[in-house]
Design a protein around this motif. Structure first.
Motif, PDB file in Angstrom:
ATOM      1  N   TRP A 197      -6.300  -4.016  -8.784  1.00 18.87           N
ATOM      2  CA  TRP A 197      -7.757  -4.033  -8.901  1.00 18.87           C
ATOM      3  C   TRP A 197      -8.396  -4.603  -7.632  1.00 18.87           C
ATOM      4  CZ3 TRP A 197     -10.107  -4.782 -14.333  1.00 18.87           C
ATOM      5  CH2 TRP A 197     -11.483  -4.548 -14.310  1.00 18.87           C
ATOM      6  N   ILE A 198      -7.830  -5.695  -7.141  1.00 17.15           N
ATOM      7  CA  ILE A 198      -8.364  -6.331  -5.936  1.00 17.15           C
ATOM      8  C   ILE A 198      -8.225  -5.407  -4.726  1.00 17.15           C
ATOM      9  CG2 ILE A 198      -8.027  -8.250  -4.319  1.00 17.15           C
ATOM     10  CD1 ILE A 198      -7.211  -9.942  -6.779  1.00 17.15           C
ATOM     11  N   PHE A 199      -7.101  -4.715  -4.627  1.00 16.01           N
ATOM     12  CA  PHE A 199      -6.911  -3.766  -3.524  1.00 16.01           C
ATOM     13  C   PHE A 199      -7.955  -2.652  -3.580  1.00 16.01           C
ATOM     14  CE2 PHE A 199      -2.360  -5.247  -3.056  1.00 16.01           C
ATOM     15  CZ  PHE A 199      -2.508  -5.672  -1.755  1.00 16.01           C
ATOM     16  N   PHE A 200      -8.226  -2.149  -4.790  1.00 15.56           N
ATOM     17  CA  PHE A 200      -9.233  -1.095  -4.934  1.00 15.56           C
ATOM     18  C   PHE A 200     -10.641  -1.605  -4.626  1.00 15.56           C
ATOM     19  CE2 PHE A 200      -6.076   1.439  -7.339  1.00 15.56           C
ATOM     20  CZ  PHE A 200      -6.326   2.680  -6.763  1.00 15.56           C
ATOM     21  N   GLN A 201     -10.839  -2.898  -4.733  1.00 15.91           N
ATOM     22  CA  GLN A 201     -12.117  -3.482  -4.344  1.00 15.91           C
ATOM     23  C   GLN A 201     -12.240  -3.649  -2.832  1.00 15.91           C
ATOM     24  OE1 GLN A 201     -11.931  -7.095  -6.654  1.00 15.91           O
ATOM     25  NE2 GLN A 201     -12.974  -6.201  -8.422  1.00 15.91           N
ATOM     26  N   GLY A 202     -11.177  -3.305  -2.115  1.00 12.07           N
ATOM     27  CA  GLY A 202     -11.185  -3.433  -0.665  1.00 12.07           C
ATOM     28  C   GLY A 202     -11.027  -4.858  -0.181  1.00 12.07           C
ATOM     29  N   ARG A 203     -10.367  -5.687  -0.991  1.00  9.33           N
ATOM     30  CA  ARG A 203     -10.190  -7.094  -0.647  1.00  9.33           C
ATOM     31  C   ARG A 203      -8.718  -7.414  -0.528  1.00  9.33           C
ATOM     32  NH1 ARG A 203     -11.977  -9.285  -5.682  1.00  9.33           N
ATOM     33  NH2 ARG A 203     -12.262 -11.359  -4.784  1.00  9.33           N
ATOM     34  N   ASN A 204      -8.426  -8.491   0.164  1.00 11.00           N
ATOM     35  CA  ASN A 204      -7.053  -8.950   0.345  1.00 11.00           C
ATOM     36  C   ASN A 204      -6.789 -10.093  -0.627  1.00 11.00           C
ATOM     37  OD1 ASN A 204      -4.562  -9.904   1.135  1.00 11.00           O
ATOM     38  ND2 ASN A 204      -5.050  -9.982   3.322  1.00 11.00           N
ATOM     39  N   PRO A 205      -5.858  -9.921  -1.583  1.00  7.08           N
ATOM     40  CA  PRO A 205      -5.621 -10.991  -2.563  1.00  7.08           C
ATOM     41  C   PRO A 205      -5.124 -12.286  -1.934  1.00  7.08           C
ATOM     42  CG  PRO A 205      -3.964  -9.264  -2.744  1.00  7.08           C
ATOM     43  CD  PRO A 205      -5.023  -8.736  -1.837  1.00  7.08           C
ATOM     44  N   LEU A 206      -4.500 -12.199  -0.759  1.00  5.79           N
ATOM     45  CA  LEU A 206      -4.022 -13.414  -0.103  1.00  5.79           C
ATOM     46  C   LEU A 206      -5.185 -14.303   0.324  1.00  5.79           C
ATOM     47  CD1 LEU A 206      -1.069 -12.054   2.085  1.00  5.79           C
ATOM     48  CD2 LEU A 206      -0.955 -13.223  -0.129  1.00  5.79           C
ATOM     49  N   ASN A 207      -6.330 -13.679   0.609  1.00  3.54           N
ATOM     50  CA  ASN A 207      -7.501 -14.465   0.996  1.00  3.54           C
ATOM     51  C   ASN A 207      -8.001 -15.332  -0.158  1.00  3.54           C
ATOM     52  OD1 ASN A 207      -7.469 -13.341   3.550  1.00  3.54           O
ATOM     53  ND2 ASN A 207      -8.937 -11.725   3.036  1.00  3.54           N
ATOM     54  N   LEU A 208      -7.712 -14.893  -1.388  1.00  2.35           N
ATOM     55  CA  LEU A 208      -8.128 -15.672  -2.543  1.00  2.35           C
ATOM     56  C   LEU A 208      -7.282 -16.925  -2.711  1.00  2.35           C
ATOM     57  CD1 LEU A 208      -8.588 -12.784  -5.139  1.00  2.35           C
ATOM     58  CD2 LEU A 208     -10.324 -13.813  -3.674  1.00  2.35           C
ATOM     59  N   LEU A 209      -6.106 -16.931  -2.104  1.00  2.31           N
ATOM     60  CA  LEU A 209      -5.171 -18.050  -2.258  1.00  2.31           C
ATOM     61  C   LEU A 209      -5.048 -18.885  -0.995  1.00  2.31           C
ATOM     62  CD1 LEU A 209      -2.336 -16.242  -4.266  1.00  2.31           C
ATOM     63  CD2 LEU A 209      -4.092 -17.780  -5.160  1.00  2.31           C
ATOM     64  N   GLN A 210      -6.020 -18.770  -0.108  1.00  2.00           N
ATOM     65  CA  GLN A 210      -6.015 -19.615   1.074  1.00  2.00           C
ATOM     66  C   GLN A 210      -6.180 -21.067   0.663  1.00  2.00           C
ATOM     67  OE1 GLN A 210      -9.067 -18.166   3.690  1.00  2.00           O
ATOM     68  NE2 GLN A 210      -7.753 -16.609   4.586  1.00  2.00           N
ATOM     69  N   PHE A 211      -5.417 -21.935   1.312  1.00  2.00           N
ATOM     70  CA  PHE A 211      -5.493 -23.342   0.956  1.00  2.00           C
ATOM     71  C   PHE A 211      -6.800 -23.954   1.452  1.00  2.00           C
ATOM     72  CE2 PHE A 211      -0.963 -22.661   0.438  1.00  2.00           C
ATOM     73  CZ  PHE A 211      -0.718 -23.367  -0.720  1.00  2.00           C
ATOM     74  N   PHE A 212      -7.221 -24.967   0.767  1.00  2.00           N
ATOM     75  CA  PHE A 212      -8.534 -25.558   0.982  1.00  2.00           C
ATOM     76  C   PHE A 212      -8.408 -26.850   1.781  1.00  2.00           C
ATOM     77  CE2 PHE A 212      -6.624 -26.324  -3.144  1.00  2.00           C
ATOM     78  CZ  PHE A 212      -6.482 -27.700  -3.157  1.00  2.00           C
ATOM     79  N   ASP A 213      -9.451 -27.181   2.503  1.00  2.00           N
ATOM     80  CA  ASP A 213      -9.492 -28.421   3.272  1.00  2.00           C
ATOM     81  C   ASP A 213     -10.219 -29.538   2.540  1.00  2.00           C
ATOM     82  OD1 ASP A 213      -8.205 -27.136   5.403  1.00  2.00           O
ATOM     83  OD2 ASP A 213     -10.108 -26.376   6.193  1.00  2.00           O
ATOM     84  N   ASP A 214     -11.125 -29.169   1.662  1.00  2.13           N
ATOM     85  CA  ASP A 214     -11.947 -30.159   0.978  1.00  2.13           C
ATOM     86  C   ASP A 214     -11.264 -30.604  -0.316  1.00  2.13           C
ATOM     87  OD1 ASP A 214     -13.891 -31.737  -0.069  1.00  2.13           O
ATOM     88  OD2 ASP A 214     -15.515 -30.275   0.126  1.00  2.13           O
ATOM     89  N   PRO A 215     -10.937 -31.888  -0.456  1.00  2.56           N
ATOM     90  CA  PRO A 215     -10.269 -32.363  -1.687  1.00  2.56           C
ATOM     91  C   PRO A 215     -11.147 -32.282  -2.926  1.00  2.56           C
ATOM     92  CG  PRO A 215     -10.886 -34.212  -0.275  1.00  2.56           C
ATOM     93  CD  PRO A 215     -11.122 -32.954   0.523  1.00  2.56           C
ATOM     94  N   ILE A 216     -12.429 -31.983  -2.751  1.00  2.00           N
ATOM     95  CA  ILE A 216     -13.313 -31.859  -3.915  1.00  2.00           C
ATOM     96  C   ILE A 216     -12.849 -30.754  -4.845  1.00  2.00           C
ATOM     97  CG2 ILE A 216     -14.929 -30.187  -2.928  1.00  2.00           C
ATOM     98  CD1 ILE A 216     -15.851 -33.276  -5.055  1.00  2.00           C
ATOM     99  N   VAL A 217     -12.118 -29.765  -4.286  1.00  2.00           N
ATOM    100  CA  VAL A 217     -11.576 -28.682  -5.111  1.00  2.00           C
ATOM    101  C   VAL A 217     -10.641 -29.252  -6.180  1.00  2.00           C
ATOM    102  CG1 VAL A 217     -10.082 -26.656  -5.080  1.00  2.00           C
ATOM    103  CG2 VAL A 217     -11.809 -26.959  -3.303  1.00  2.00           C
ATOM    104  N   LEU A 218      -9.835 -30.244  -5.804  1.00  2.00           N
ATOM    105  CA  LEU A 218      -8.933 -30.868  -6.761  1.00  2.00           C
ATOM    106  C   LEU A 218      -9.714 -31.574  -7.868  1.00  2.00           C
ATOM    107  CD1 LEU A 218      -6.342 -32.419  -4.271  1.00  2.00           C
ATOM    108  CD2 LEU A 218      -6.113 -30.302  -5.581  1.00  2.00           C
ATOM    109  N   LEU A 219     -10.811 -32.203  -7.481  1.00  4.22           N
ATOM    110  CA  LEU A 219     -11.624 -32.911  -8.466  1.00  4.22           C
ATOM    111  C   LEU A 219     -12.273 -31.940  -9.446  1.00  4.22           C
ATOM    112  CD1 LEU A 219     -13.320 -35.622  -6.214  1.00  4.22           C
ATOM    113  CD2 LEU A 219     -11.342 -35.869  -7.740  1.00  4.22           C
ATOM    114  N   TRP A 220     -12.744 -30.798  -8.949  1.00  3.04           N
ATOM    115  CA  TRP A 220     -13.333 -29.786  -9.827  1.00  3.04           C
ATOM    116  C   TRP A 220     -12.294 -29.308 -10.844  1.00  3.04           C
ATOM    117  CZ3 TRP A 220     -18.141 -28.824 -10.852  1.00  3.04           C
ATOM    118  CH2 TRP A 220     -19.137 -29.033  -9.892  1.00  3.04           C
ATOM    119  N   GLY A 221     -11.099 -28.975 -10.353  1.00  3.20           N
ATOM    120  CA  GLY A 221     -10.057 -28.479 -11.247  1.00  3.20           C
ATOM    121  C   GLY A 221      -9.616 -29.517 -12.255  1.00  3.20           C
ATOM    122  N   ALA A 222      -9.330 -30.739 -11.773  1.00  5.21           N
ATOM    123  CA  ALA A 222      -8.850 -31.795 -12.661  1.00  5.21           C
ATOM    124  C   ALA A 222      -9.953 -32.246 -13.622  1.00  5.21           C
ATOM    125  CB  ALA A 222      -8.346 -32.981 -11.836  1.00  5.21           C
TER     126      ALA A 222
END
Length: 207
Positions: free
Chosen positions: A52-77
């Motif tokens: 589905w993501i490929f048909f959207q013209g997007r790269n799924p690996l870009n969705l899994l790029q690691f983040f620099d801001d630790p606030i992401v961990l706080l949102w998830g937790a």
């Protein structure tokens, strides 16, 4: 050779009307088949999401790029902690039959070693978030994605409380995905929710 078996009465023609489909409950599956069903379902989920993501013209690996801001961990937790607290309150005040899932979670987690609980939770989180938040939400938005997410979890549809909880969790996961801009936030939240609830089932059963 075919004619010989026909004449001998040993050859029977295939008749589609002889096929019978019956409902199979979780109690009809042994542990091996239950795990095969789980992992096969998650593999199909991941494949559909990637296509589905490929048909959207997007790269799924870009969705899994690691983040620099630790606030992401706080949102998830933080979101996971809120969901777990709400679920524990519901289980305390609501009768068991009103939140029954057919015994699937009980079968999956009650006798599972810790490493396997964490492994299952991580695989489910990655596969389902790749499809629902990574692919479907990009097309339909968080509301309709949550409708589909709740409908996919058919074992909860018999009762409105778990159905509403699943919808709310999905919408929350979609919201923190929009807020953080990375799929790792909902993946982390999804993983923590499943892992902690799995541990609760396991040790509650032991006690």
């Amino acid at each position: 050779m075919l004619e010989y078996f026909e004449q001998a009465g040993s050859y029977e023609k295939f008749d589609i009307r002889n096929i019978r489909i019956r409902k199979v409950s979780v109690d009809d599956l042994d542990d091996r088949l239950l795990l095969i069903n789980l992992y096969a379902t998650q593999a199909i989920t991941l494949i559909i999401g990637l296509i589905w993501i490929f048909f959207q013209g997007r790269n799924p690996l870009n969705l899994l790029q690691f983040f620099d801001d630790p606030i992401v961990l706080l949102w998830g937790a933080g979101f996971a902690a809120a969901v777990i607290a709400a679920d524990l309150l519901i289980s305390r005040w609501v009768p068991d039959e009103a939140s029954d899932d057919g015994g699937v979670n009980e079968r999956l987690f009650r006798n599972r070693p810790l490493w396997h609980i964490f492994l299952m939770s991580f695989i489910v989180a990655v596969c389902e978030e790749m499809l629902f938040r990574g692919a479907i939400q990009h097309s339909f938005g968080p509301y309709w994605t949550s409708i589909i997410f709740a409908a996919i979890h058919v074992r909860y549809l018999r009762h409105w409380i778990p159905t509403g909880l699943v919808f709310s969790i999905s919408y929350g996961l979609g919201w923190i995905y929009i807020r953080t801009g990375t799929l790792w936030a909902p993946i982390m939240a999804h993983f923590l929710i499943d892992a902690v609830m799995g541990l609760i089932i396991r040790y509650r059963r032991e006690s």
